[in-house]
Scaffold this motif. Structure first.
Motif, PDB file in Angstrom:
ATOM      1  N   PHE A   1      28.800  31.470   7.662  1.00  0.00           N
ATOM      2  CA  PHE A   1      27.480  31.391   8.244  1.00  0.00           C
ATOM      3  C   PHE A   1      27.192  32.640   9.049  1.00  0.00           C
ATOM      4  CE2 PHE A   1      28.476  26.944   7.552  1.00  0.00           C
ATOM      5  CZ  PHE A   1      27.286  26.479   7.027  1.00  0.00           C
ATOM      6  N   ILE A   2      25.942  33.060   9.026  1.00  0.00           N
ATOM      7  CA  ILE A   2      25.493  34.182   9.841  1.00  0.00           C
ATOM      8  C   ILE A   2      24.324  33.686  10.683  1.00  0.00           C
ATOM      9  CG2 ILE A   2      24.459  36.480   9.837  1.00  0.00           C
ATOM     10  CD1 ILE A   2      25.851  36.944   7.143  1.00  0.00           C
ATOM     11  N   GLU A   3      24.437  33.872  11.977  1.00  0.00           N
ATOM     12  CA  GLU A   3      23.339  33.522  12.872  1.00  0.00           C
ATOM     13  C   GLU A   3      22.901  34.791  13.576  1.00  0.00           C
ATOM     14  OE1 GLU A   3      22.298  30.694  16.690  1.00  0.00           O
ATOM     15  OE2 GLU A   3      24.176  30.403  15.630  1.00  0.00           O
ATOM     16  N   TYR A   4      21.627  35.118  13.432  1.00  0.00           N
ATOM     17  CA  TYR A   4      21.072  36.311  14.048  1.00  0.00           C
ATOM     18  C   TYR A   4      20.852  36.097  15.542  1.00  0.00           C
ATOM     19  CZ  TYR A   4      19.560  38.237   9.528  1.00  0.00           C
ATOM     20  OH  TYR A   4      19.504  38.762   8.274  1.00  0.00           O
ATOM     21  N   GLY A   5      21.272  37.073  16.345  1.00  0.00           N
ATOM     22  CA  GLY A   5      20.846  37.140  17.731  1.00  0.00           C
ATOM     23  C   GLY A   5      19.650  38.073  17.805  1.00  0.00           C
ATOM     24  N   VAL A   6      19.040  38.209  18.971  1.00  0.00           N
ATOM     25  CA  VAL A   6      17.911  39.109  19.140  1.00  0.00           C
ATOM     26  C   VAL A   6      18.343  40.523  18.760  1.00  0.00           C
ATOM     27  CG1 VAL A   6      16.302  40.121  20.799  1.00  0.00           C
ATOM     28  CG2 VAL A   6      16.843  37.683  20.907  1.00  0.00           C
ATOM     29  N   GLY A   7      17.585  41.162  17.886  1.00  0.00           N
ATOM     30  CA  GLY A   7      17.897  42.506  17.404  1.00  0.00           C
ATOM     31  C   GLY A   7      18.842  42.523  16.214  1.00  0.00           C
ATOM     32  N   GLY A   8      19.369  41.360  15.832  1.00  0.00           N
ATOM     33  CA  GLY A   8      20.313  41.286  14.717  1.00  0.00           C
ATOM     34  C   GLY A   8      19.654  41.535  13.375  1.00  0.00           C
ATOM     35  N   PHE A   9      20.411  42.134  12.462  1.00  0.00           N
ATOM     36  CA  PHE A   9      19.909  42.412  11.116  1.00  0.00           C
ATOM     37  C   PHE A   9      21.107  42.532  10.175  1.00  0.00           C
ATOM     38  CE2 PHE A   9      21.010  46.480  12.835  1.00  0.00           C
ATOM     39  CZ  PHE A   9      21.504  47.200  11.765  1.00  0.00           C
ATOM     40  N   ILE A  10      20.829  42.578   8.878  1.00  0.00           N
ATOM     41  CA  ILE A  10      21.867  42.824   7.877  1.00  0.00           C
ATOM     42  C   ILE A  10      21.384  43.979   7.004  1.00  0.00           C
ATOM     43  CG2 ILE A  10      23.134  41.897   5.908  1.00  0.00           C
ATOM     44  CD1 ILE A  10      23.012  39.193   7.200  1.00  0.00           C
ATOM     45  N   ALA A  11      22.194  45.030   6.928  1.00  0.00           N
ATOM     46  CA  ALA A  11      21.846  46.240   6.178  1.00  0.00           C
ATOM     47  C   ALA A  11      21.740  45.943   4.681  1.00  0.00           C
ATOM     48  CB  ALA A  11      22.911  47.308   6.425  1.00  0.00           C
ATOM     49  N   GLU A  40       8.072  36.664  13.146  1.00  0.00           N
ATOM     50  CA  GLU A  40       8.283  38.014  13.671  1.00  0.00           C
ATOM     51  C   GLU A  40       9.721  38.436  13.422  1.00  0.00           C
ATOM     52  OE1 GLU A  40       6.963  38.749  17.646  1.00  0.00           O
ATOM     53  OE2 GLU A  40       5.305  37.339  17.438  1.00  0.00           O
ATOM     54  N   GLY A  41       9.943  39.231  12.394  1.00  0.00           N
ATOM     55  CA  GLY A  41      11.279  39.691  12.061  1.00  0.00           C
ATOM     56  C   GLY A  41      12.090  38.605  11.372  1.00  0.00           C
TER      57      GLY A  41
END
Length: 80
Positions: A1-11, A40-41
Protein backbone atom coordinates in the motif's frame (compact mmCIF):
# COMPACT_ATOMS: atom_id res chain seq x y z
CA UNK A 1 0.00 0.00 0.00
CA UNK A 2 1.07 3.56 -0.68
CA UNK A 3 -0.46 6.43 1.24
CA UNK A 4 0.38 9.94 0.11
CA UNK A 5 1.29 12.58 2.66
CA UNK A 6 1.11 16.29 1.82
CA UNK A 7 3.51 16.90 -1.08
CA UNK A 8 3.80 13.17 -1.80
CA UNK A 9 4.01 11.92 -5.38
CA UNK A 10 5.20 8.95 -7.44
CA UNK A 11 7.62 9.60 -10.31
CA UNK A 12 6.91 8.29 -13.85
CA UNK A 13 7.29 4.51 -14.06
CA UNK A 14 5.78 1.24 -15.26
CA UNK A 15 4.76 -1.55 -12.90
CA UNK A 16 6.59 -4.85 -12.52
CA UNK A 17 5.27 -8.31 -13.29
CA UNK A 18 4.55 -10.82 -10.51
CA UNK A 19 5.46 -14.42 -11.34
CA UNK A 20 3.97 -17.50 -9.63
CA UNK A 21 6.57 -20.30 -9.76
CA UNK A 22 3.97 -22.99 -8.90
CA UNK A 23 1.63 -22.24 -11.79
CA UNK A 24 4.04 -20.53 -14.19
CA UNK A 25 1.53 -17.70 -14.56
CA UNK A 26 2.42 -14.03 -14.45
CA UNK A 27 0.41 -10.90 -13.81
CA UNK A 28 -0.43 -8.43 -16.57
CA UNK A 29 -2.63 -5.86 -14.83
CA UNK A 30 -2.18 -3.31 -12.04
CA UNK A 31 -4.95 -1.87 -9.92
CA UNK A 32 -5.34 1.14 -7.67
CA UNK A 33 -8.02 1.31 -4.98
CA UNK A 34 -8.69 4.90 -4.02
CA UNK A 35 -9.32 5.31 -0.29
CA UNK A 36 -10.17 9.01 -0.47
CA UNK A 37 -11.29 11.63 -2.98
CA UNK A 38 -9.44 14.76 -4.02
CA UNK A 39 -9.78 17.52 -6.58
CA UNK A 40 -6.42 19.14 -5.87
CA UNK A 41 -3.42 16.99 -6.75
CA UNK A 42 -3.06 13.24 -6.39
CA UNK A 43 -4.19 12.35 -9.90
CA UNK A 44 -2.87 9.29 -11.71
CA UNK A 45 -1.53 10.53 -15.04
CA UNK A 46 -0.96 8.13 -17.94
CA UNK A 47 2.01 9.25 -20.02
CA UNK A 48 3.28 8.80 -23.58
CA UNK A 49 6.64 7.60 -22.17
CA UNK A 50 8.25 6.69 -18.84
CA UNK A 51 10.62 9.65 -19.32
CA UNK A 52 7.72 11.91 -18.33
CA UNK A 53 6.21 12.38 -21.77
CA UNK A 54 2.90 13.97 -22.69
CA UNK A 55 -0.07 13.33 -20.37
CA UNK A 56 -2.48 11.14 -22.36
CA UNK A 57 -5.12 10.72 -19.66
CA UNK A 58 -5.67 11.87 -16.09
CA UNK A 59 -7.67 10.04 -13.41
CA UNK A 60 -8.71 11.95 -10.28
CA UNK A 61 -9.13 9.87 -7.10
CA UNK A 62 -12.67 9.15 -5.95
CA UNK A 63 -13.18 7.19 -2.76
CA UNK A 64 -14.10 3.57 -3.57
CA UNK A 65 -13.02 3.67 -7.22
CA UNK A 66 -10.74 0.97 -8.61
CA UNK A 67 -8.49 1.77 -11.57
CA UNK A 68 -7.21 -1.15 -13.70
CA UNK A 69 -4.48 -0.82 -16.33
CA UNK A 70 -1.72 -2.89 -18.02
CA UNK A 71 1.59 -3.05 -16.14
CA UNK A 72 3.50 -1.62 -19.11
CA UNK A 73 1.46 1.64 -19.17
CA UNK A 74 3.74 4.57 -18.18
CA UNK A 75 2.12 6.55 -15.36
CA UNK A 76 2.81 8.81 -12.39
CA UNK A 77 1.05 9.98 -9.23
CA UNK A 78 0.98 13.77 -9.03
CA UNK A 79 1.76 15.67 -5.81
CA UNK A 80 -1.02 15.90 -3.24
Amino acid sequence: FIEYGVGGFIAPHTDGVMFDAKTGRQSTTSFLLYLSSTTEGGSTDFLSSVQGGEVLHQVWPRRGWILLFPHQSPHEGTAV
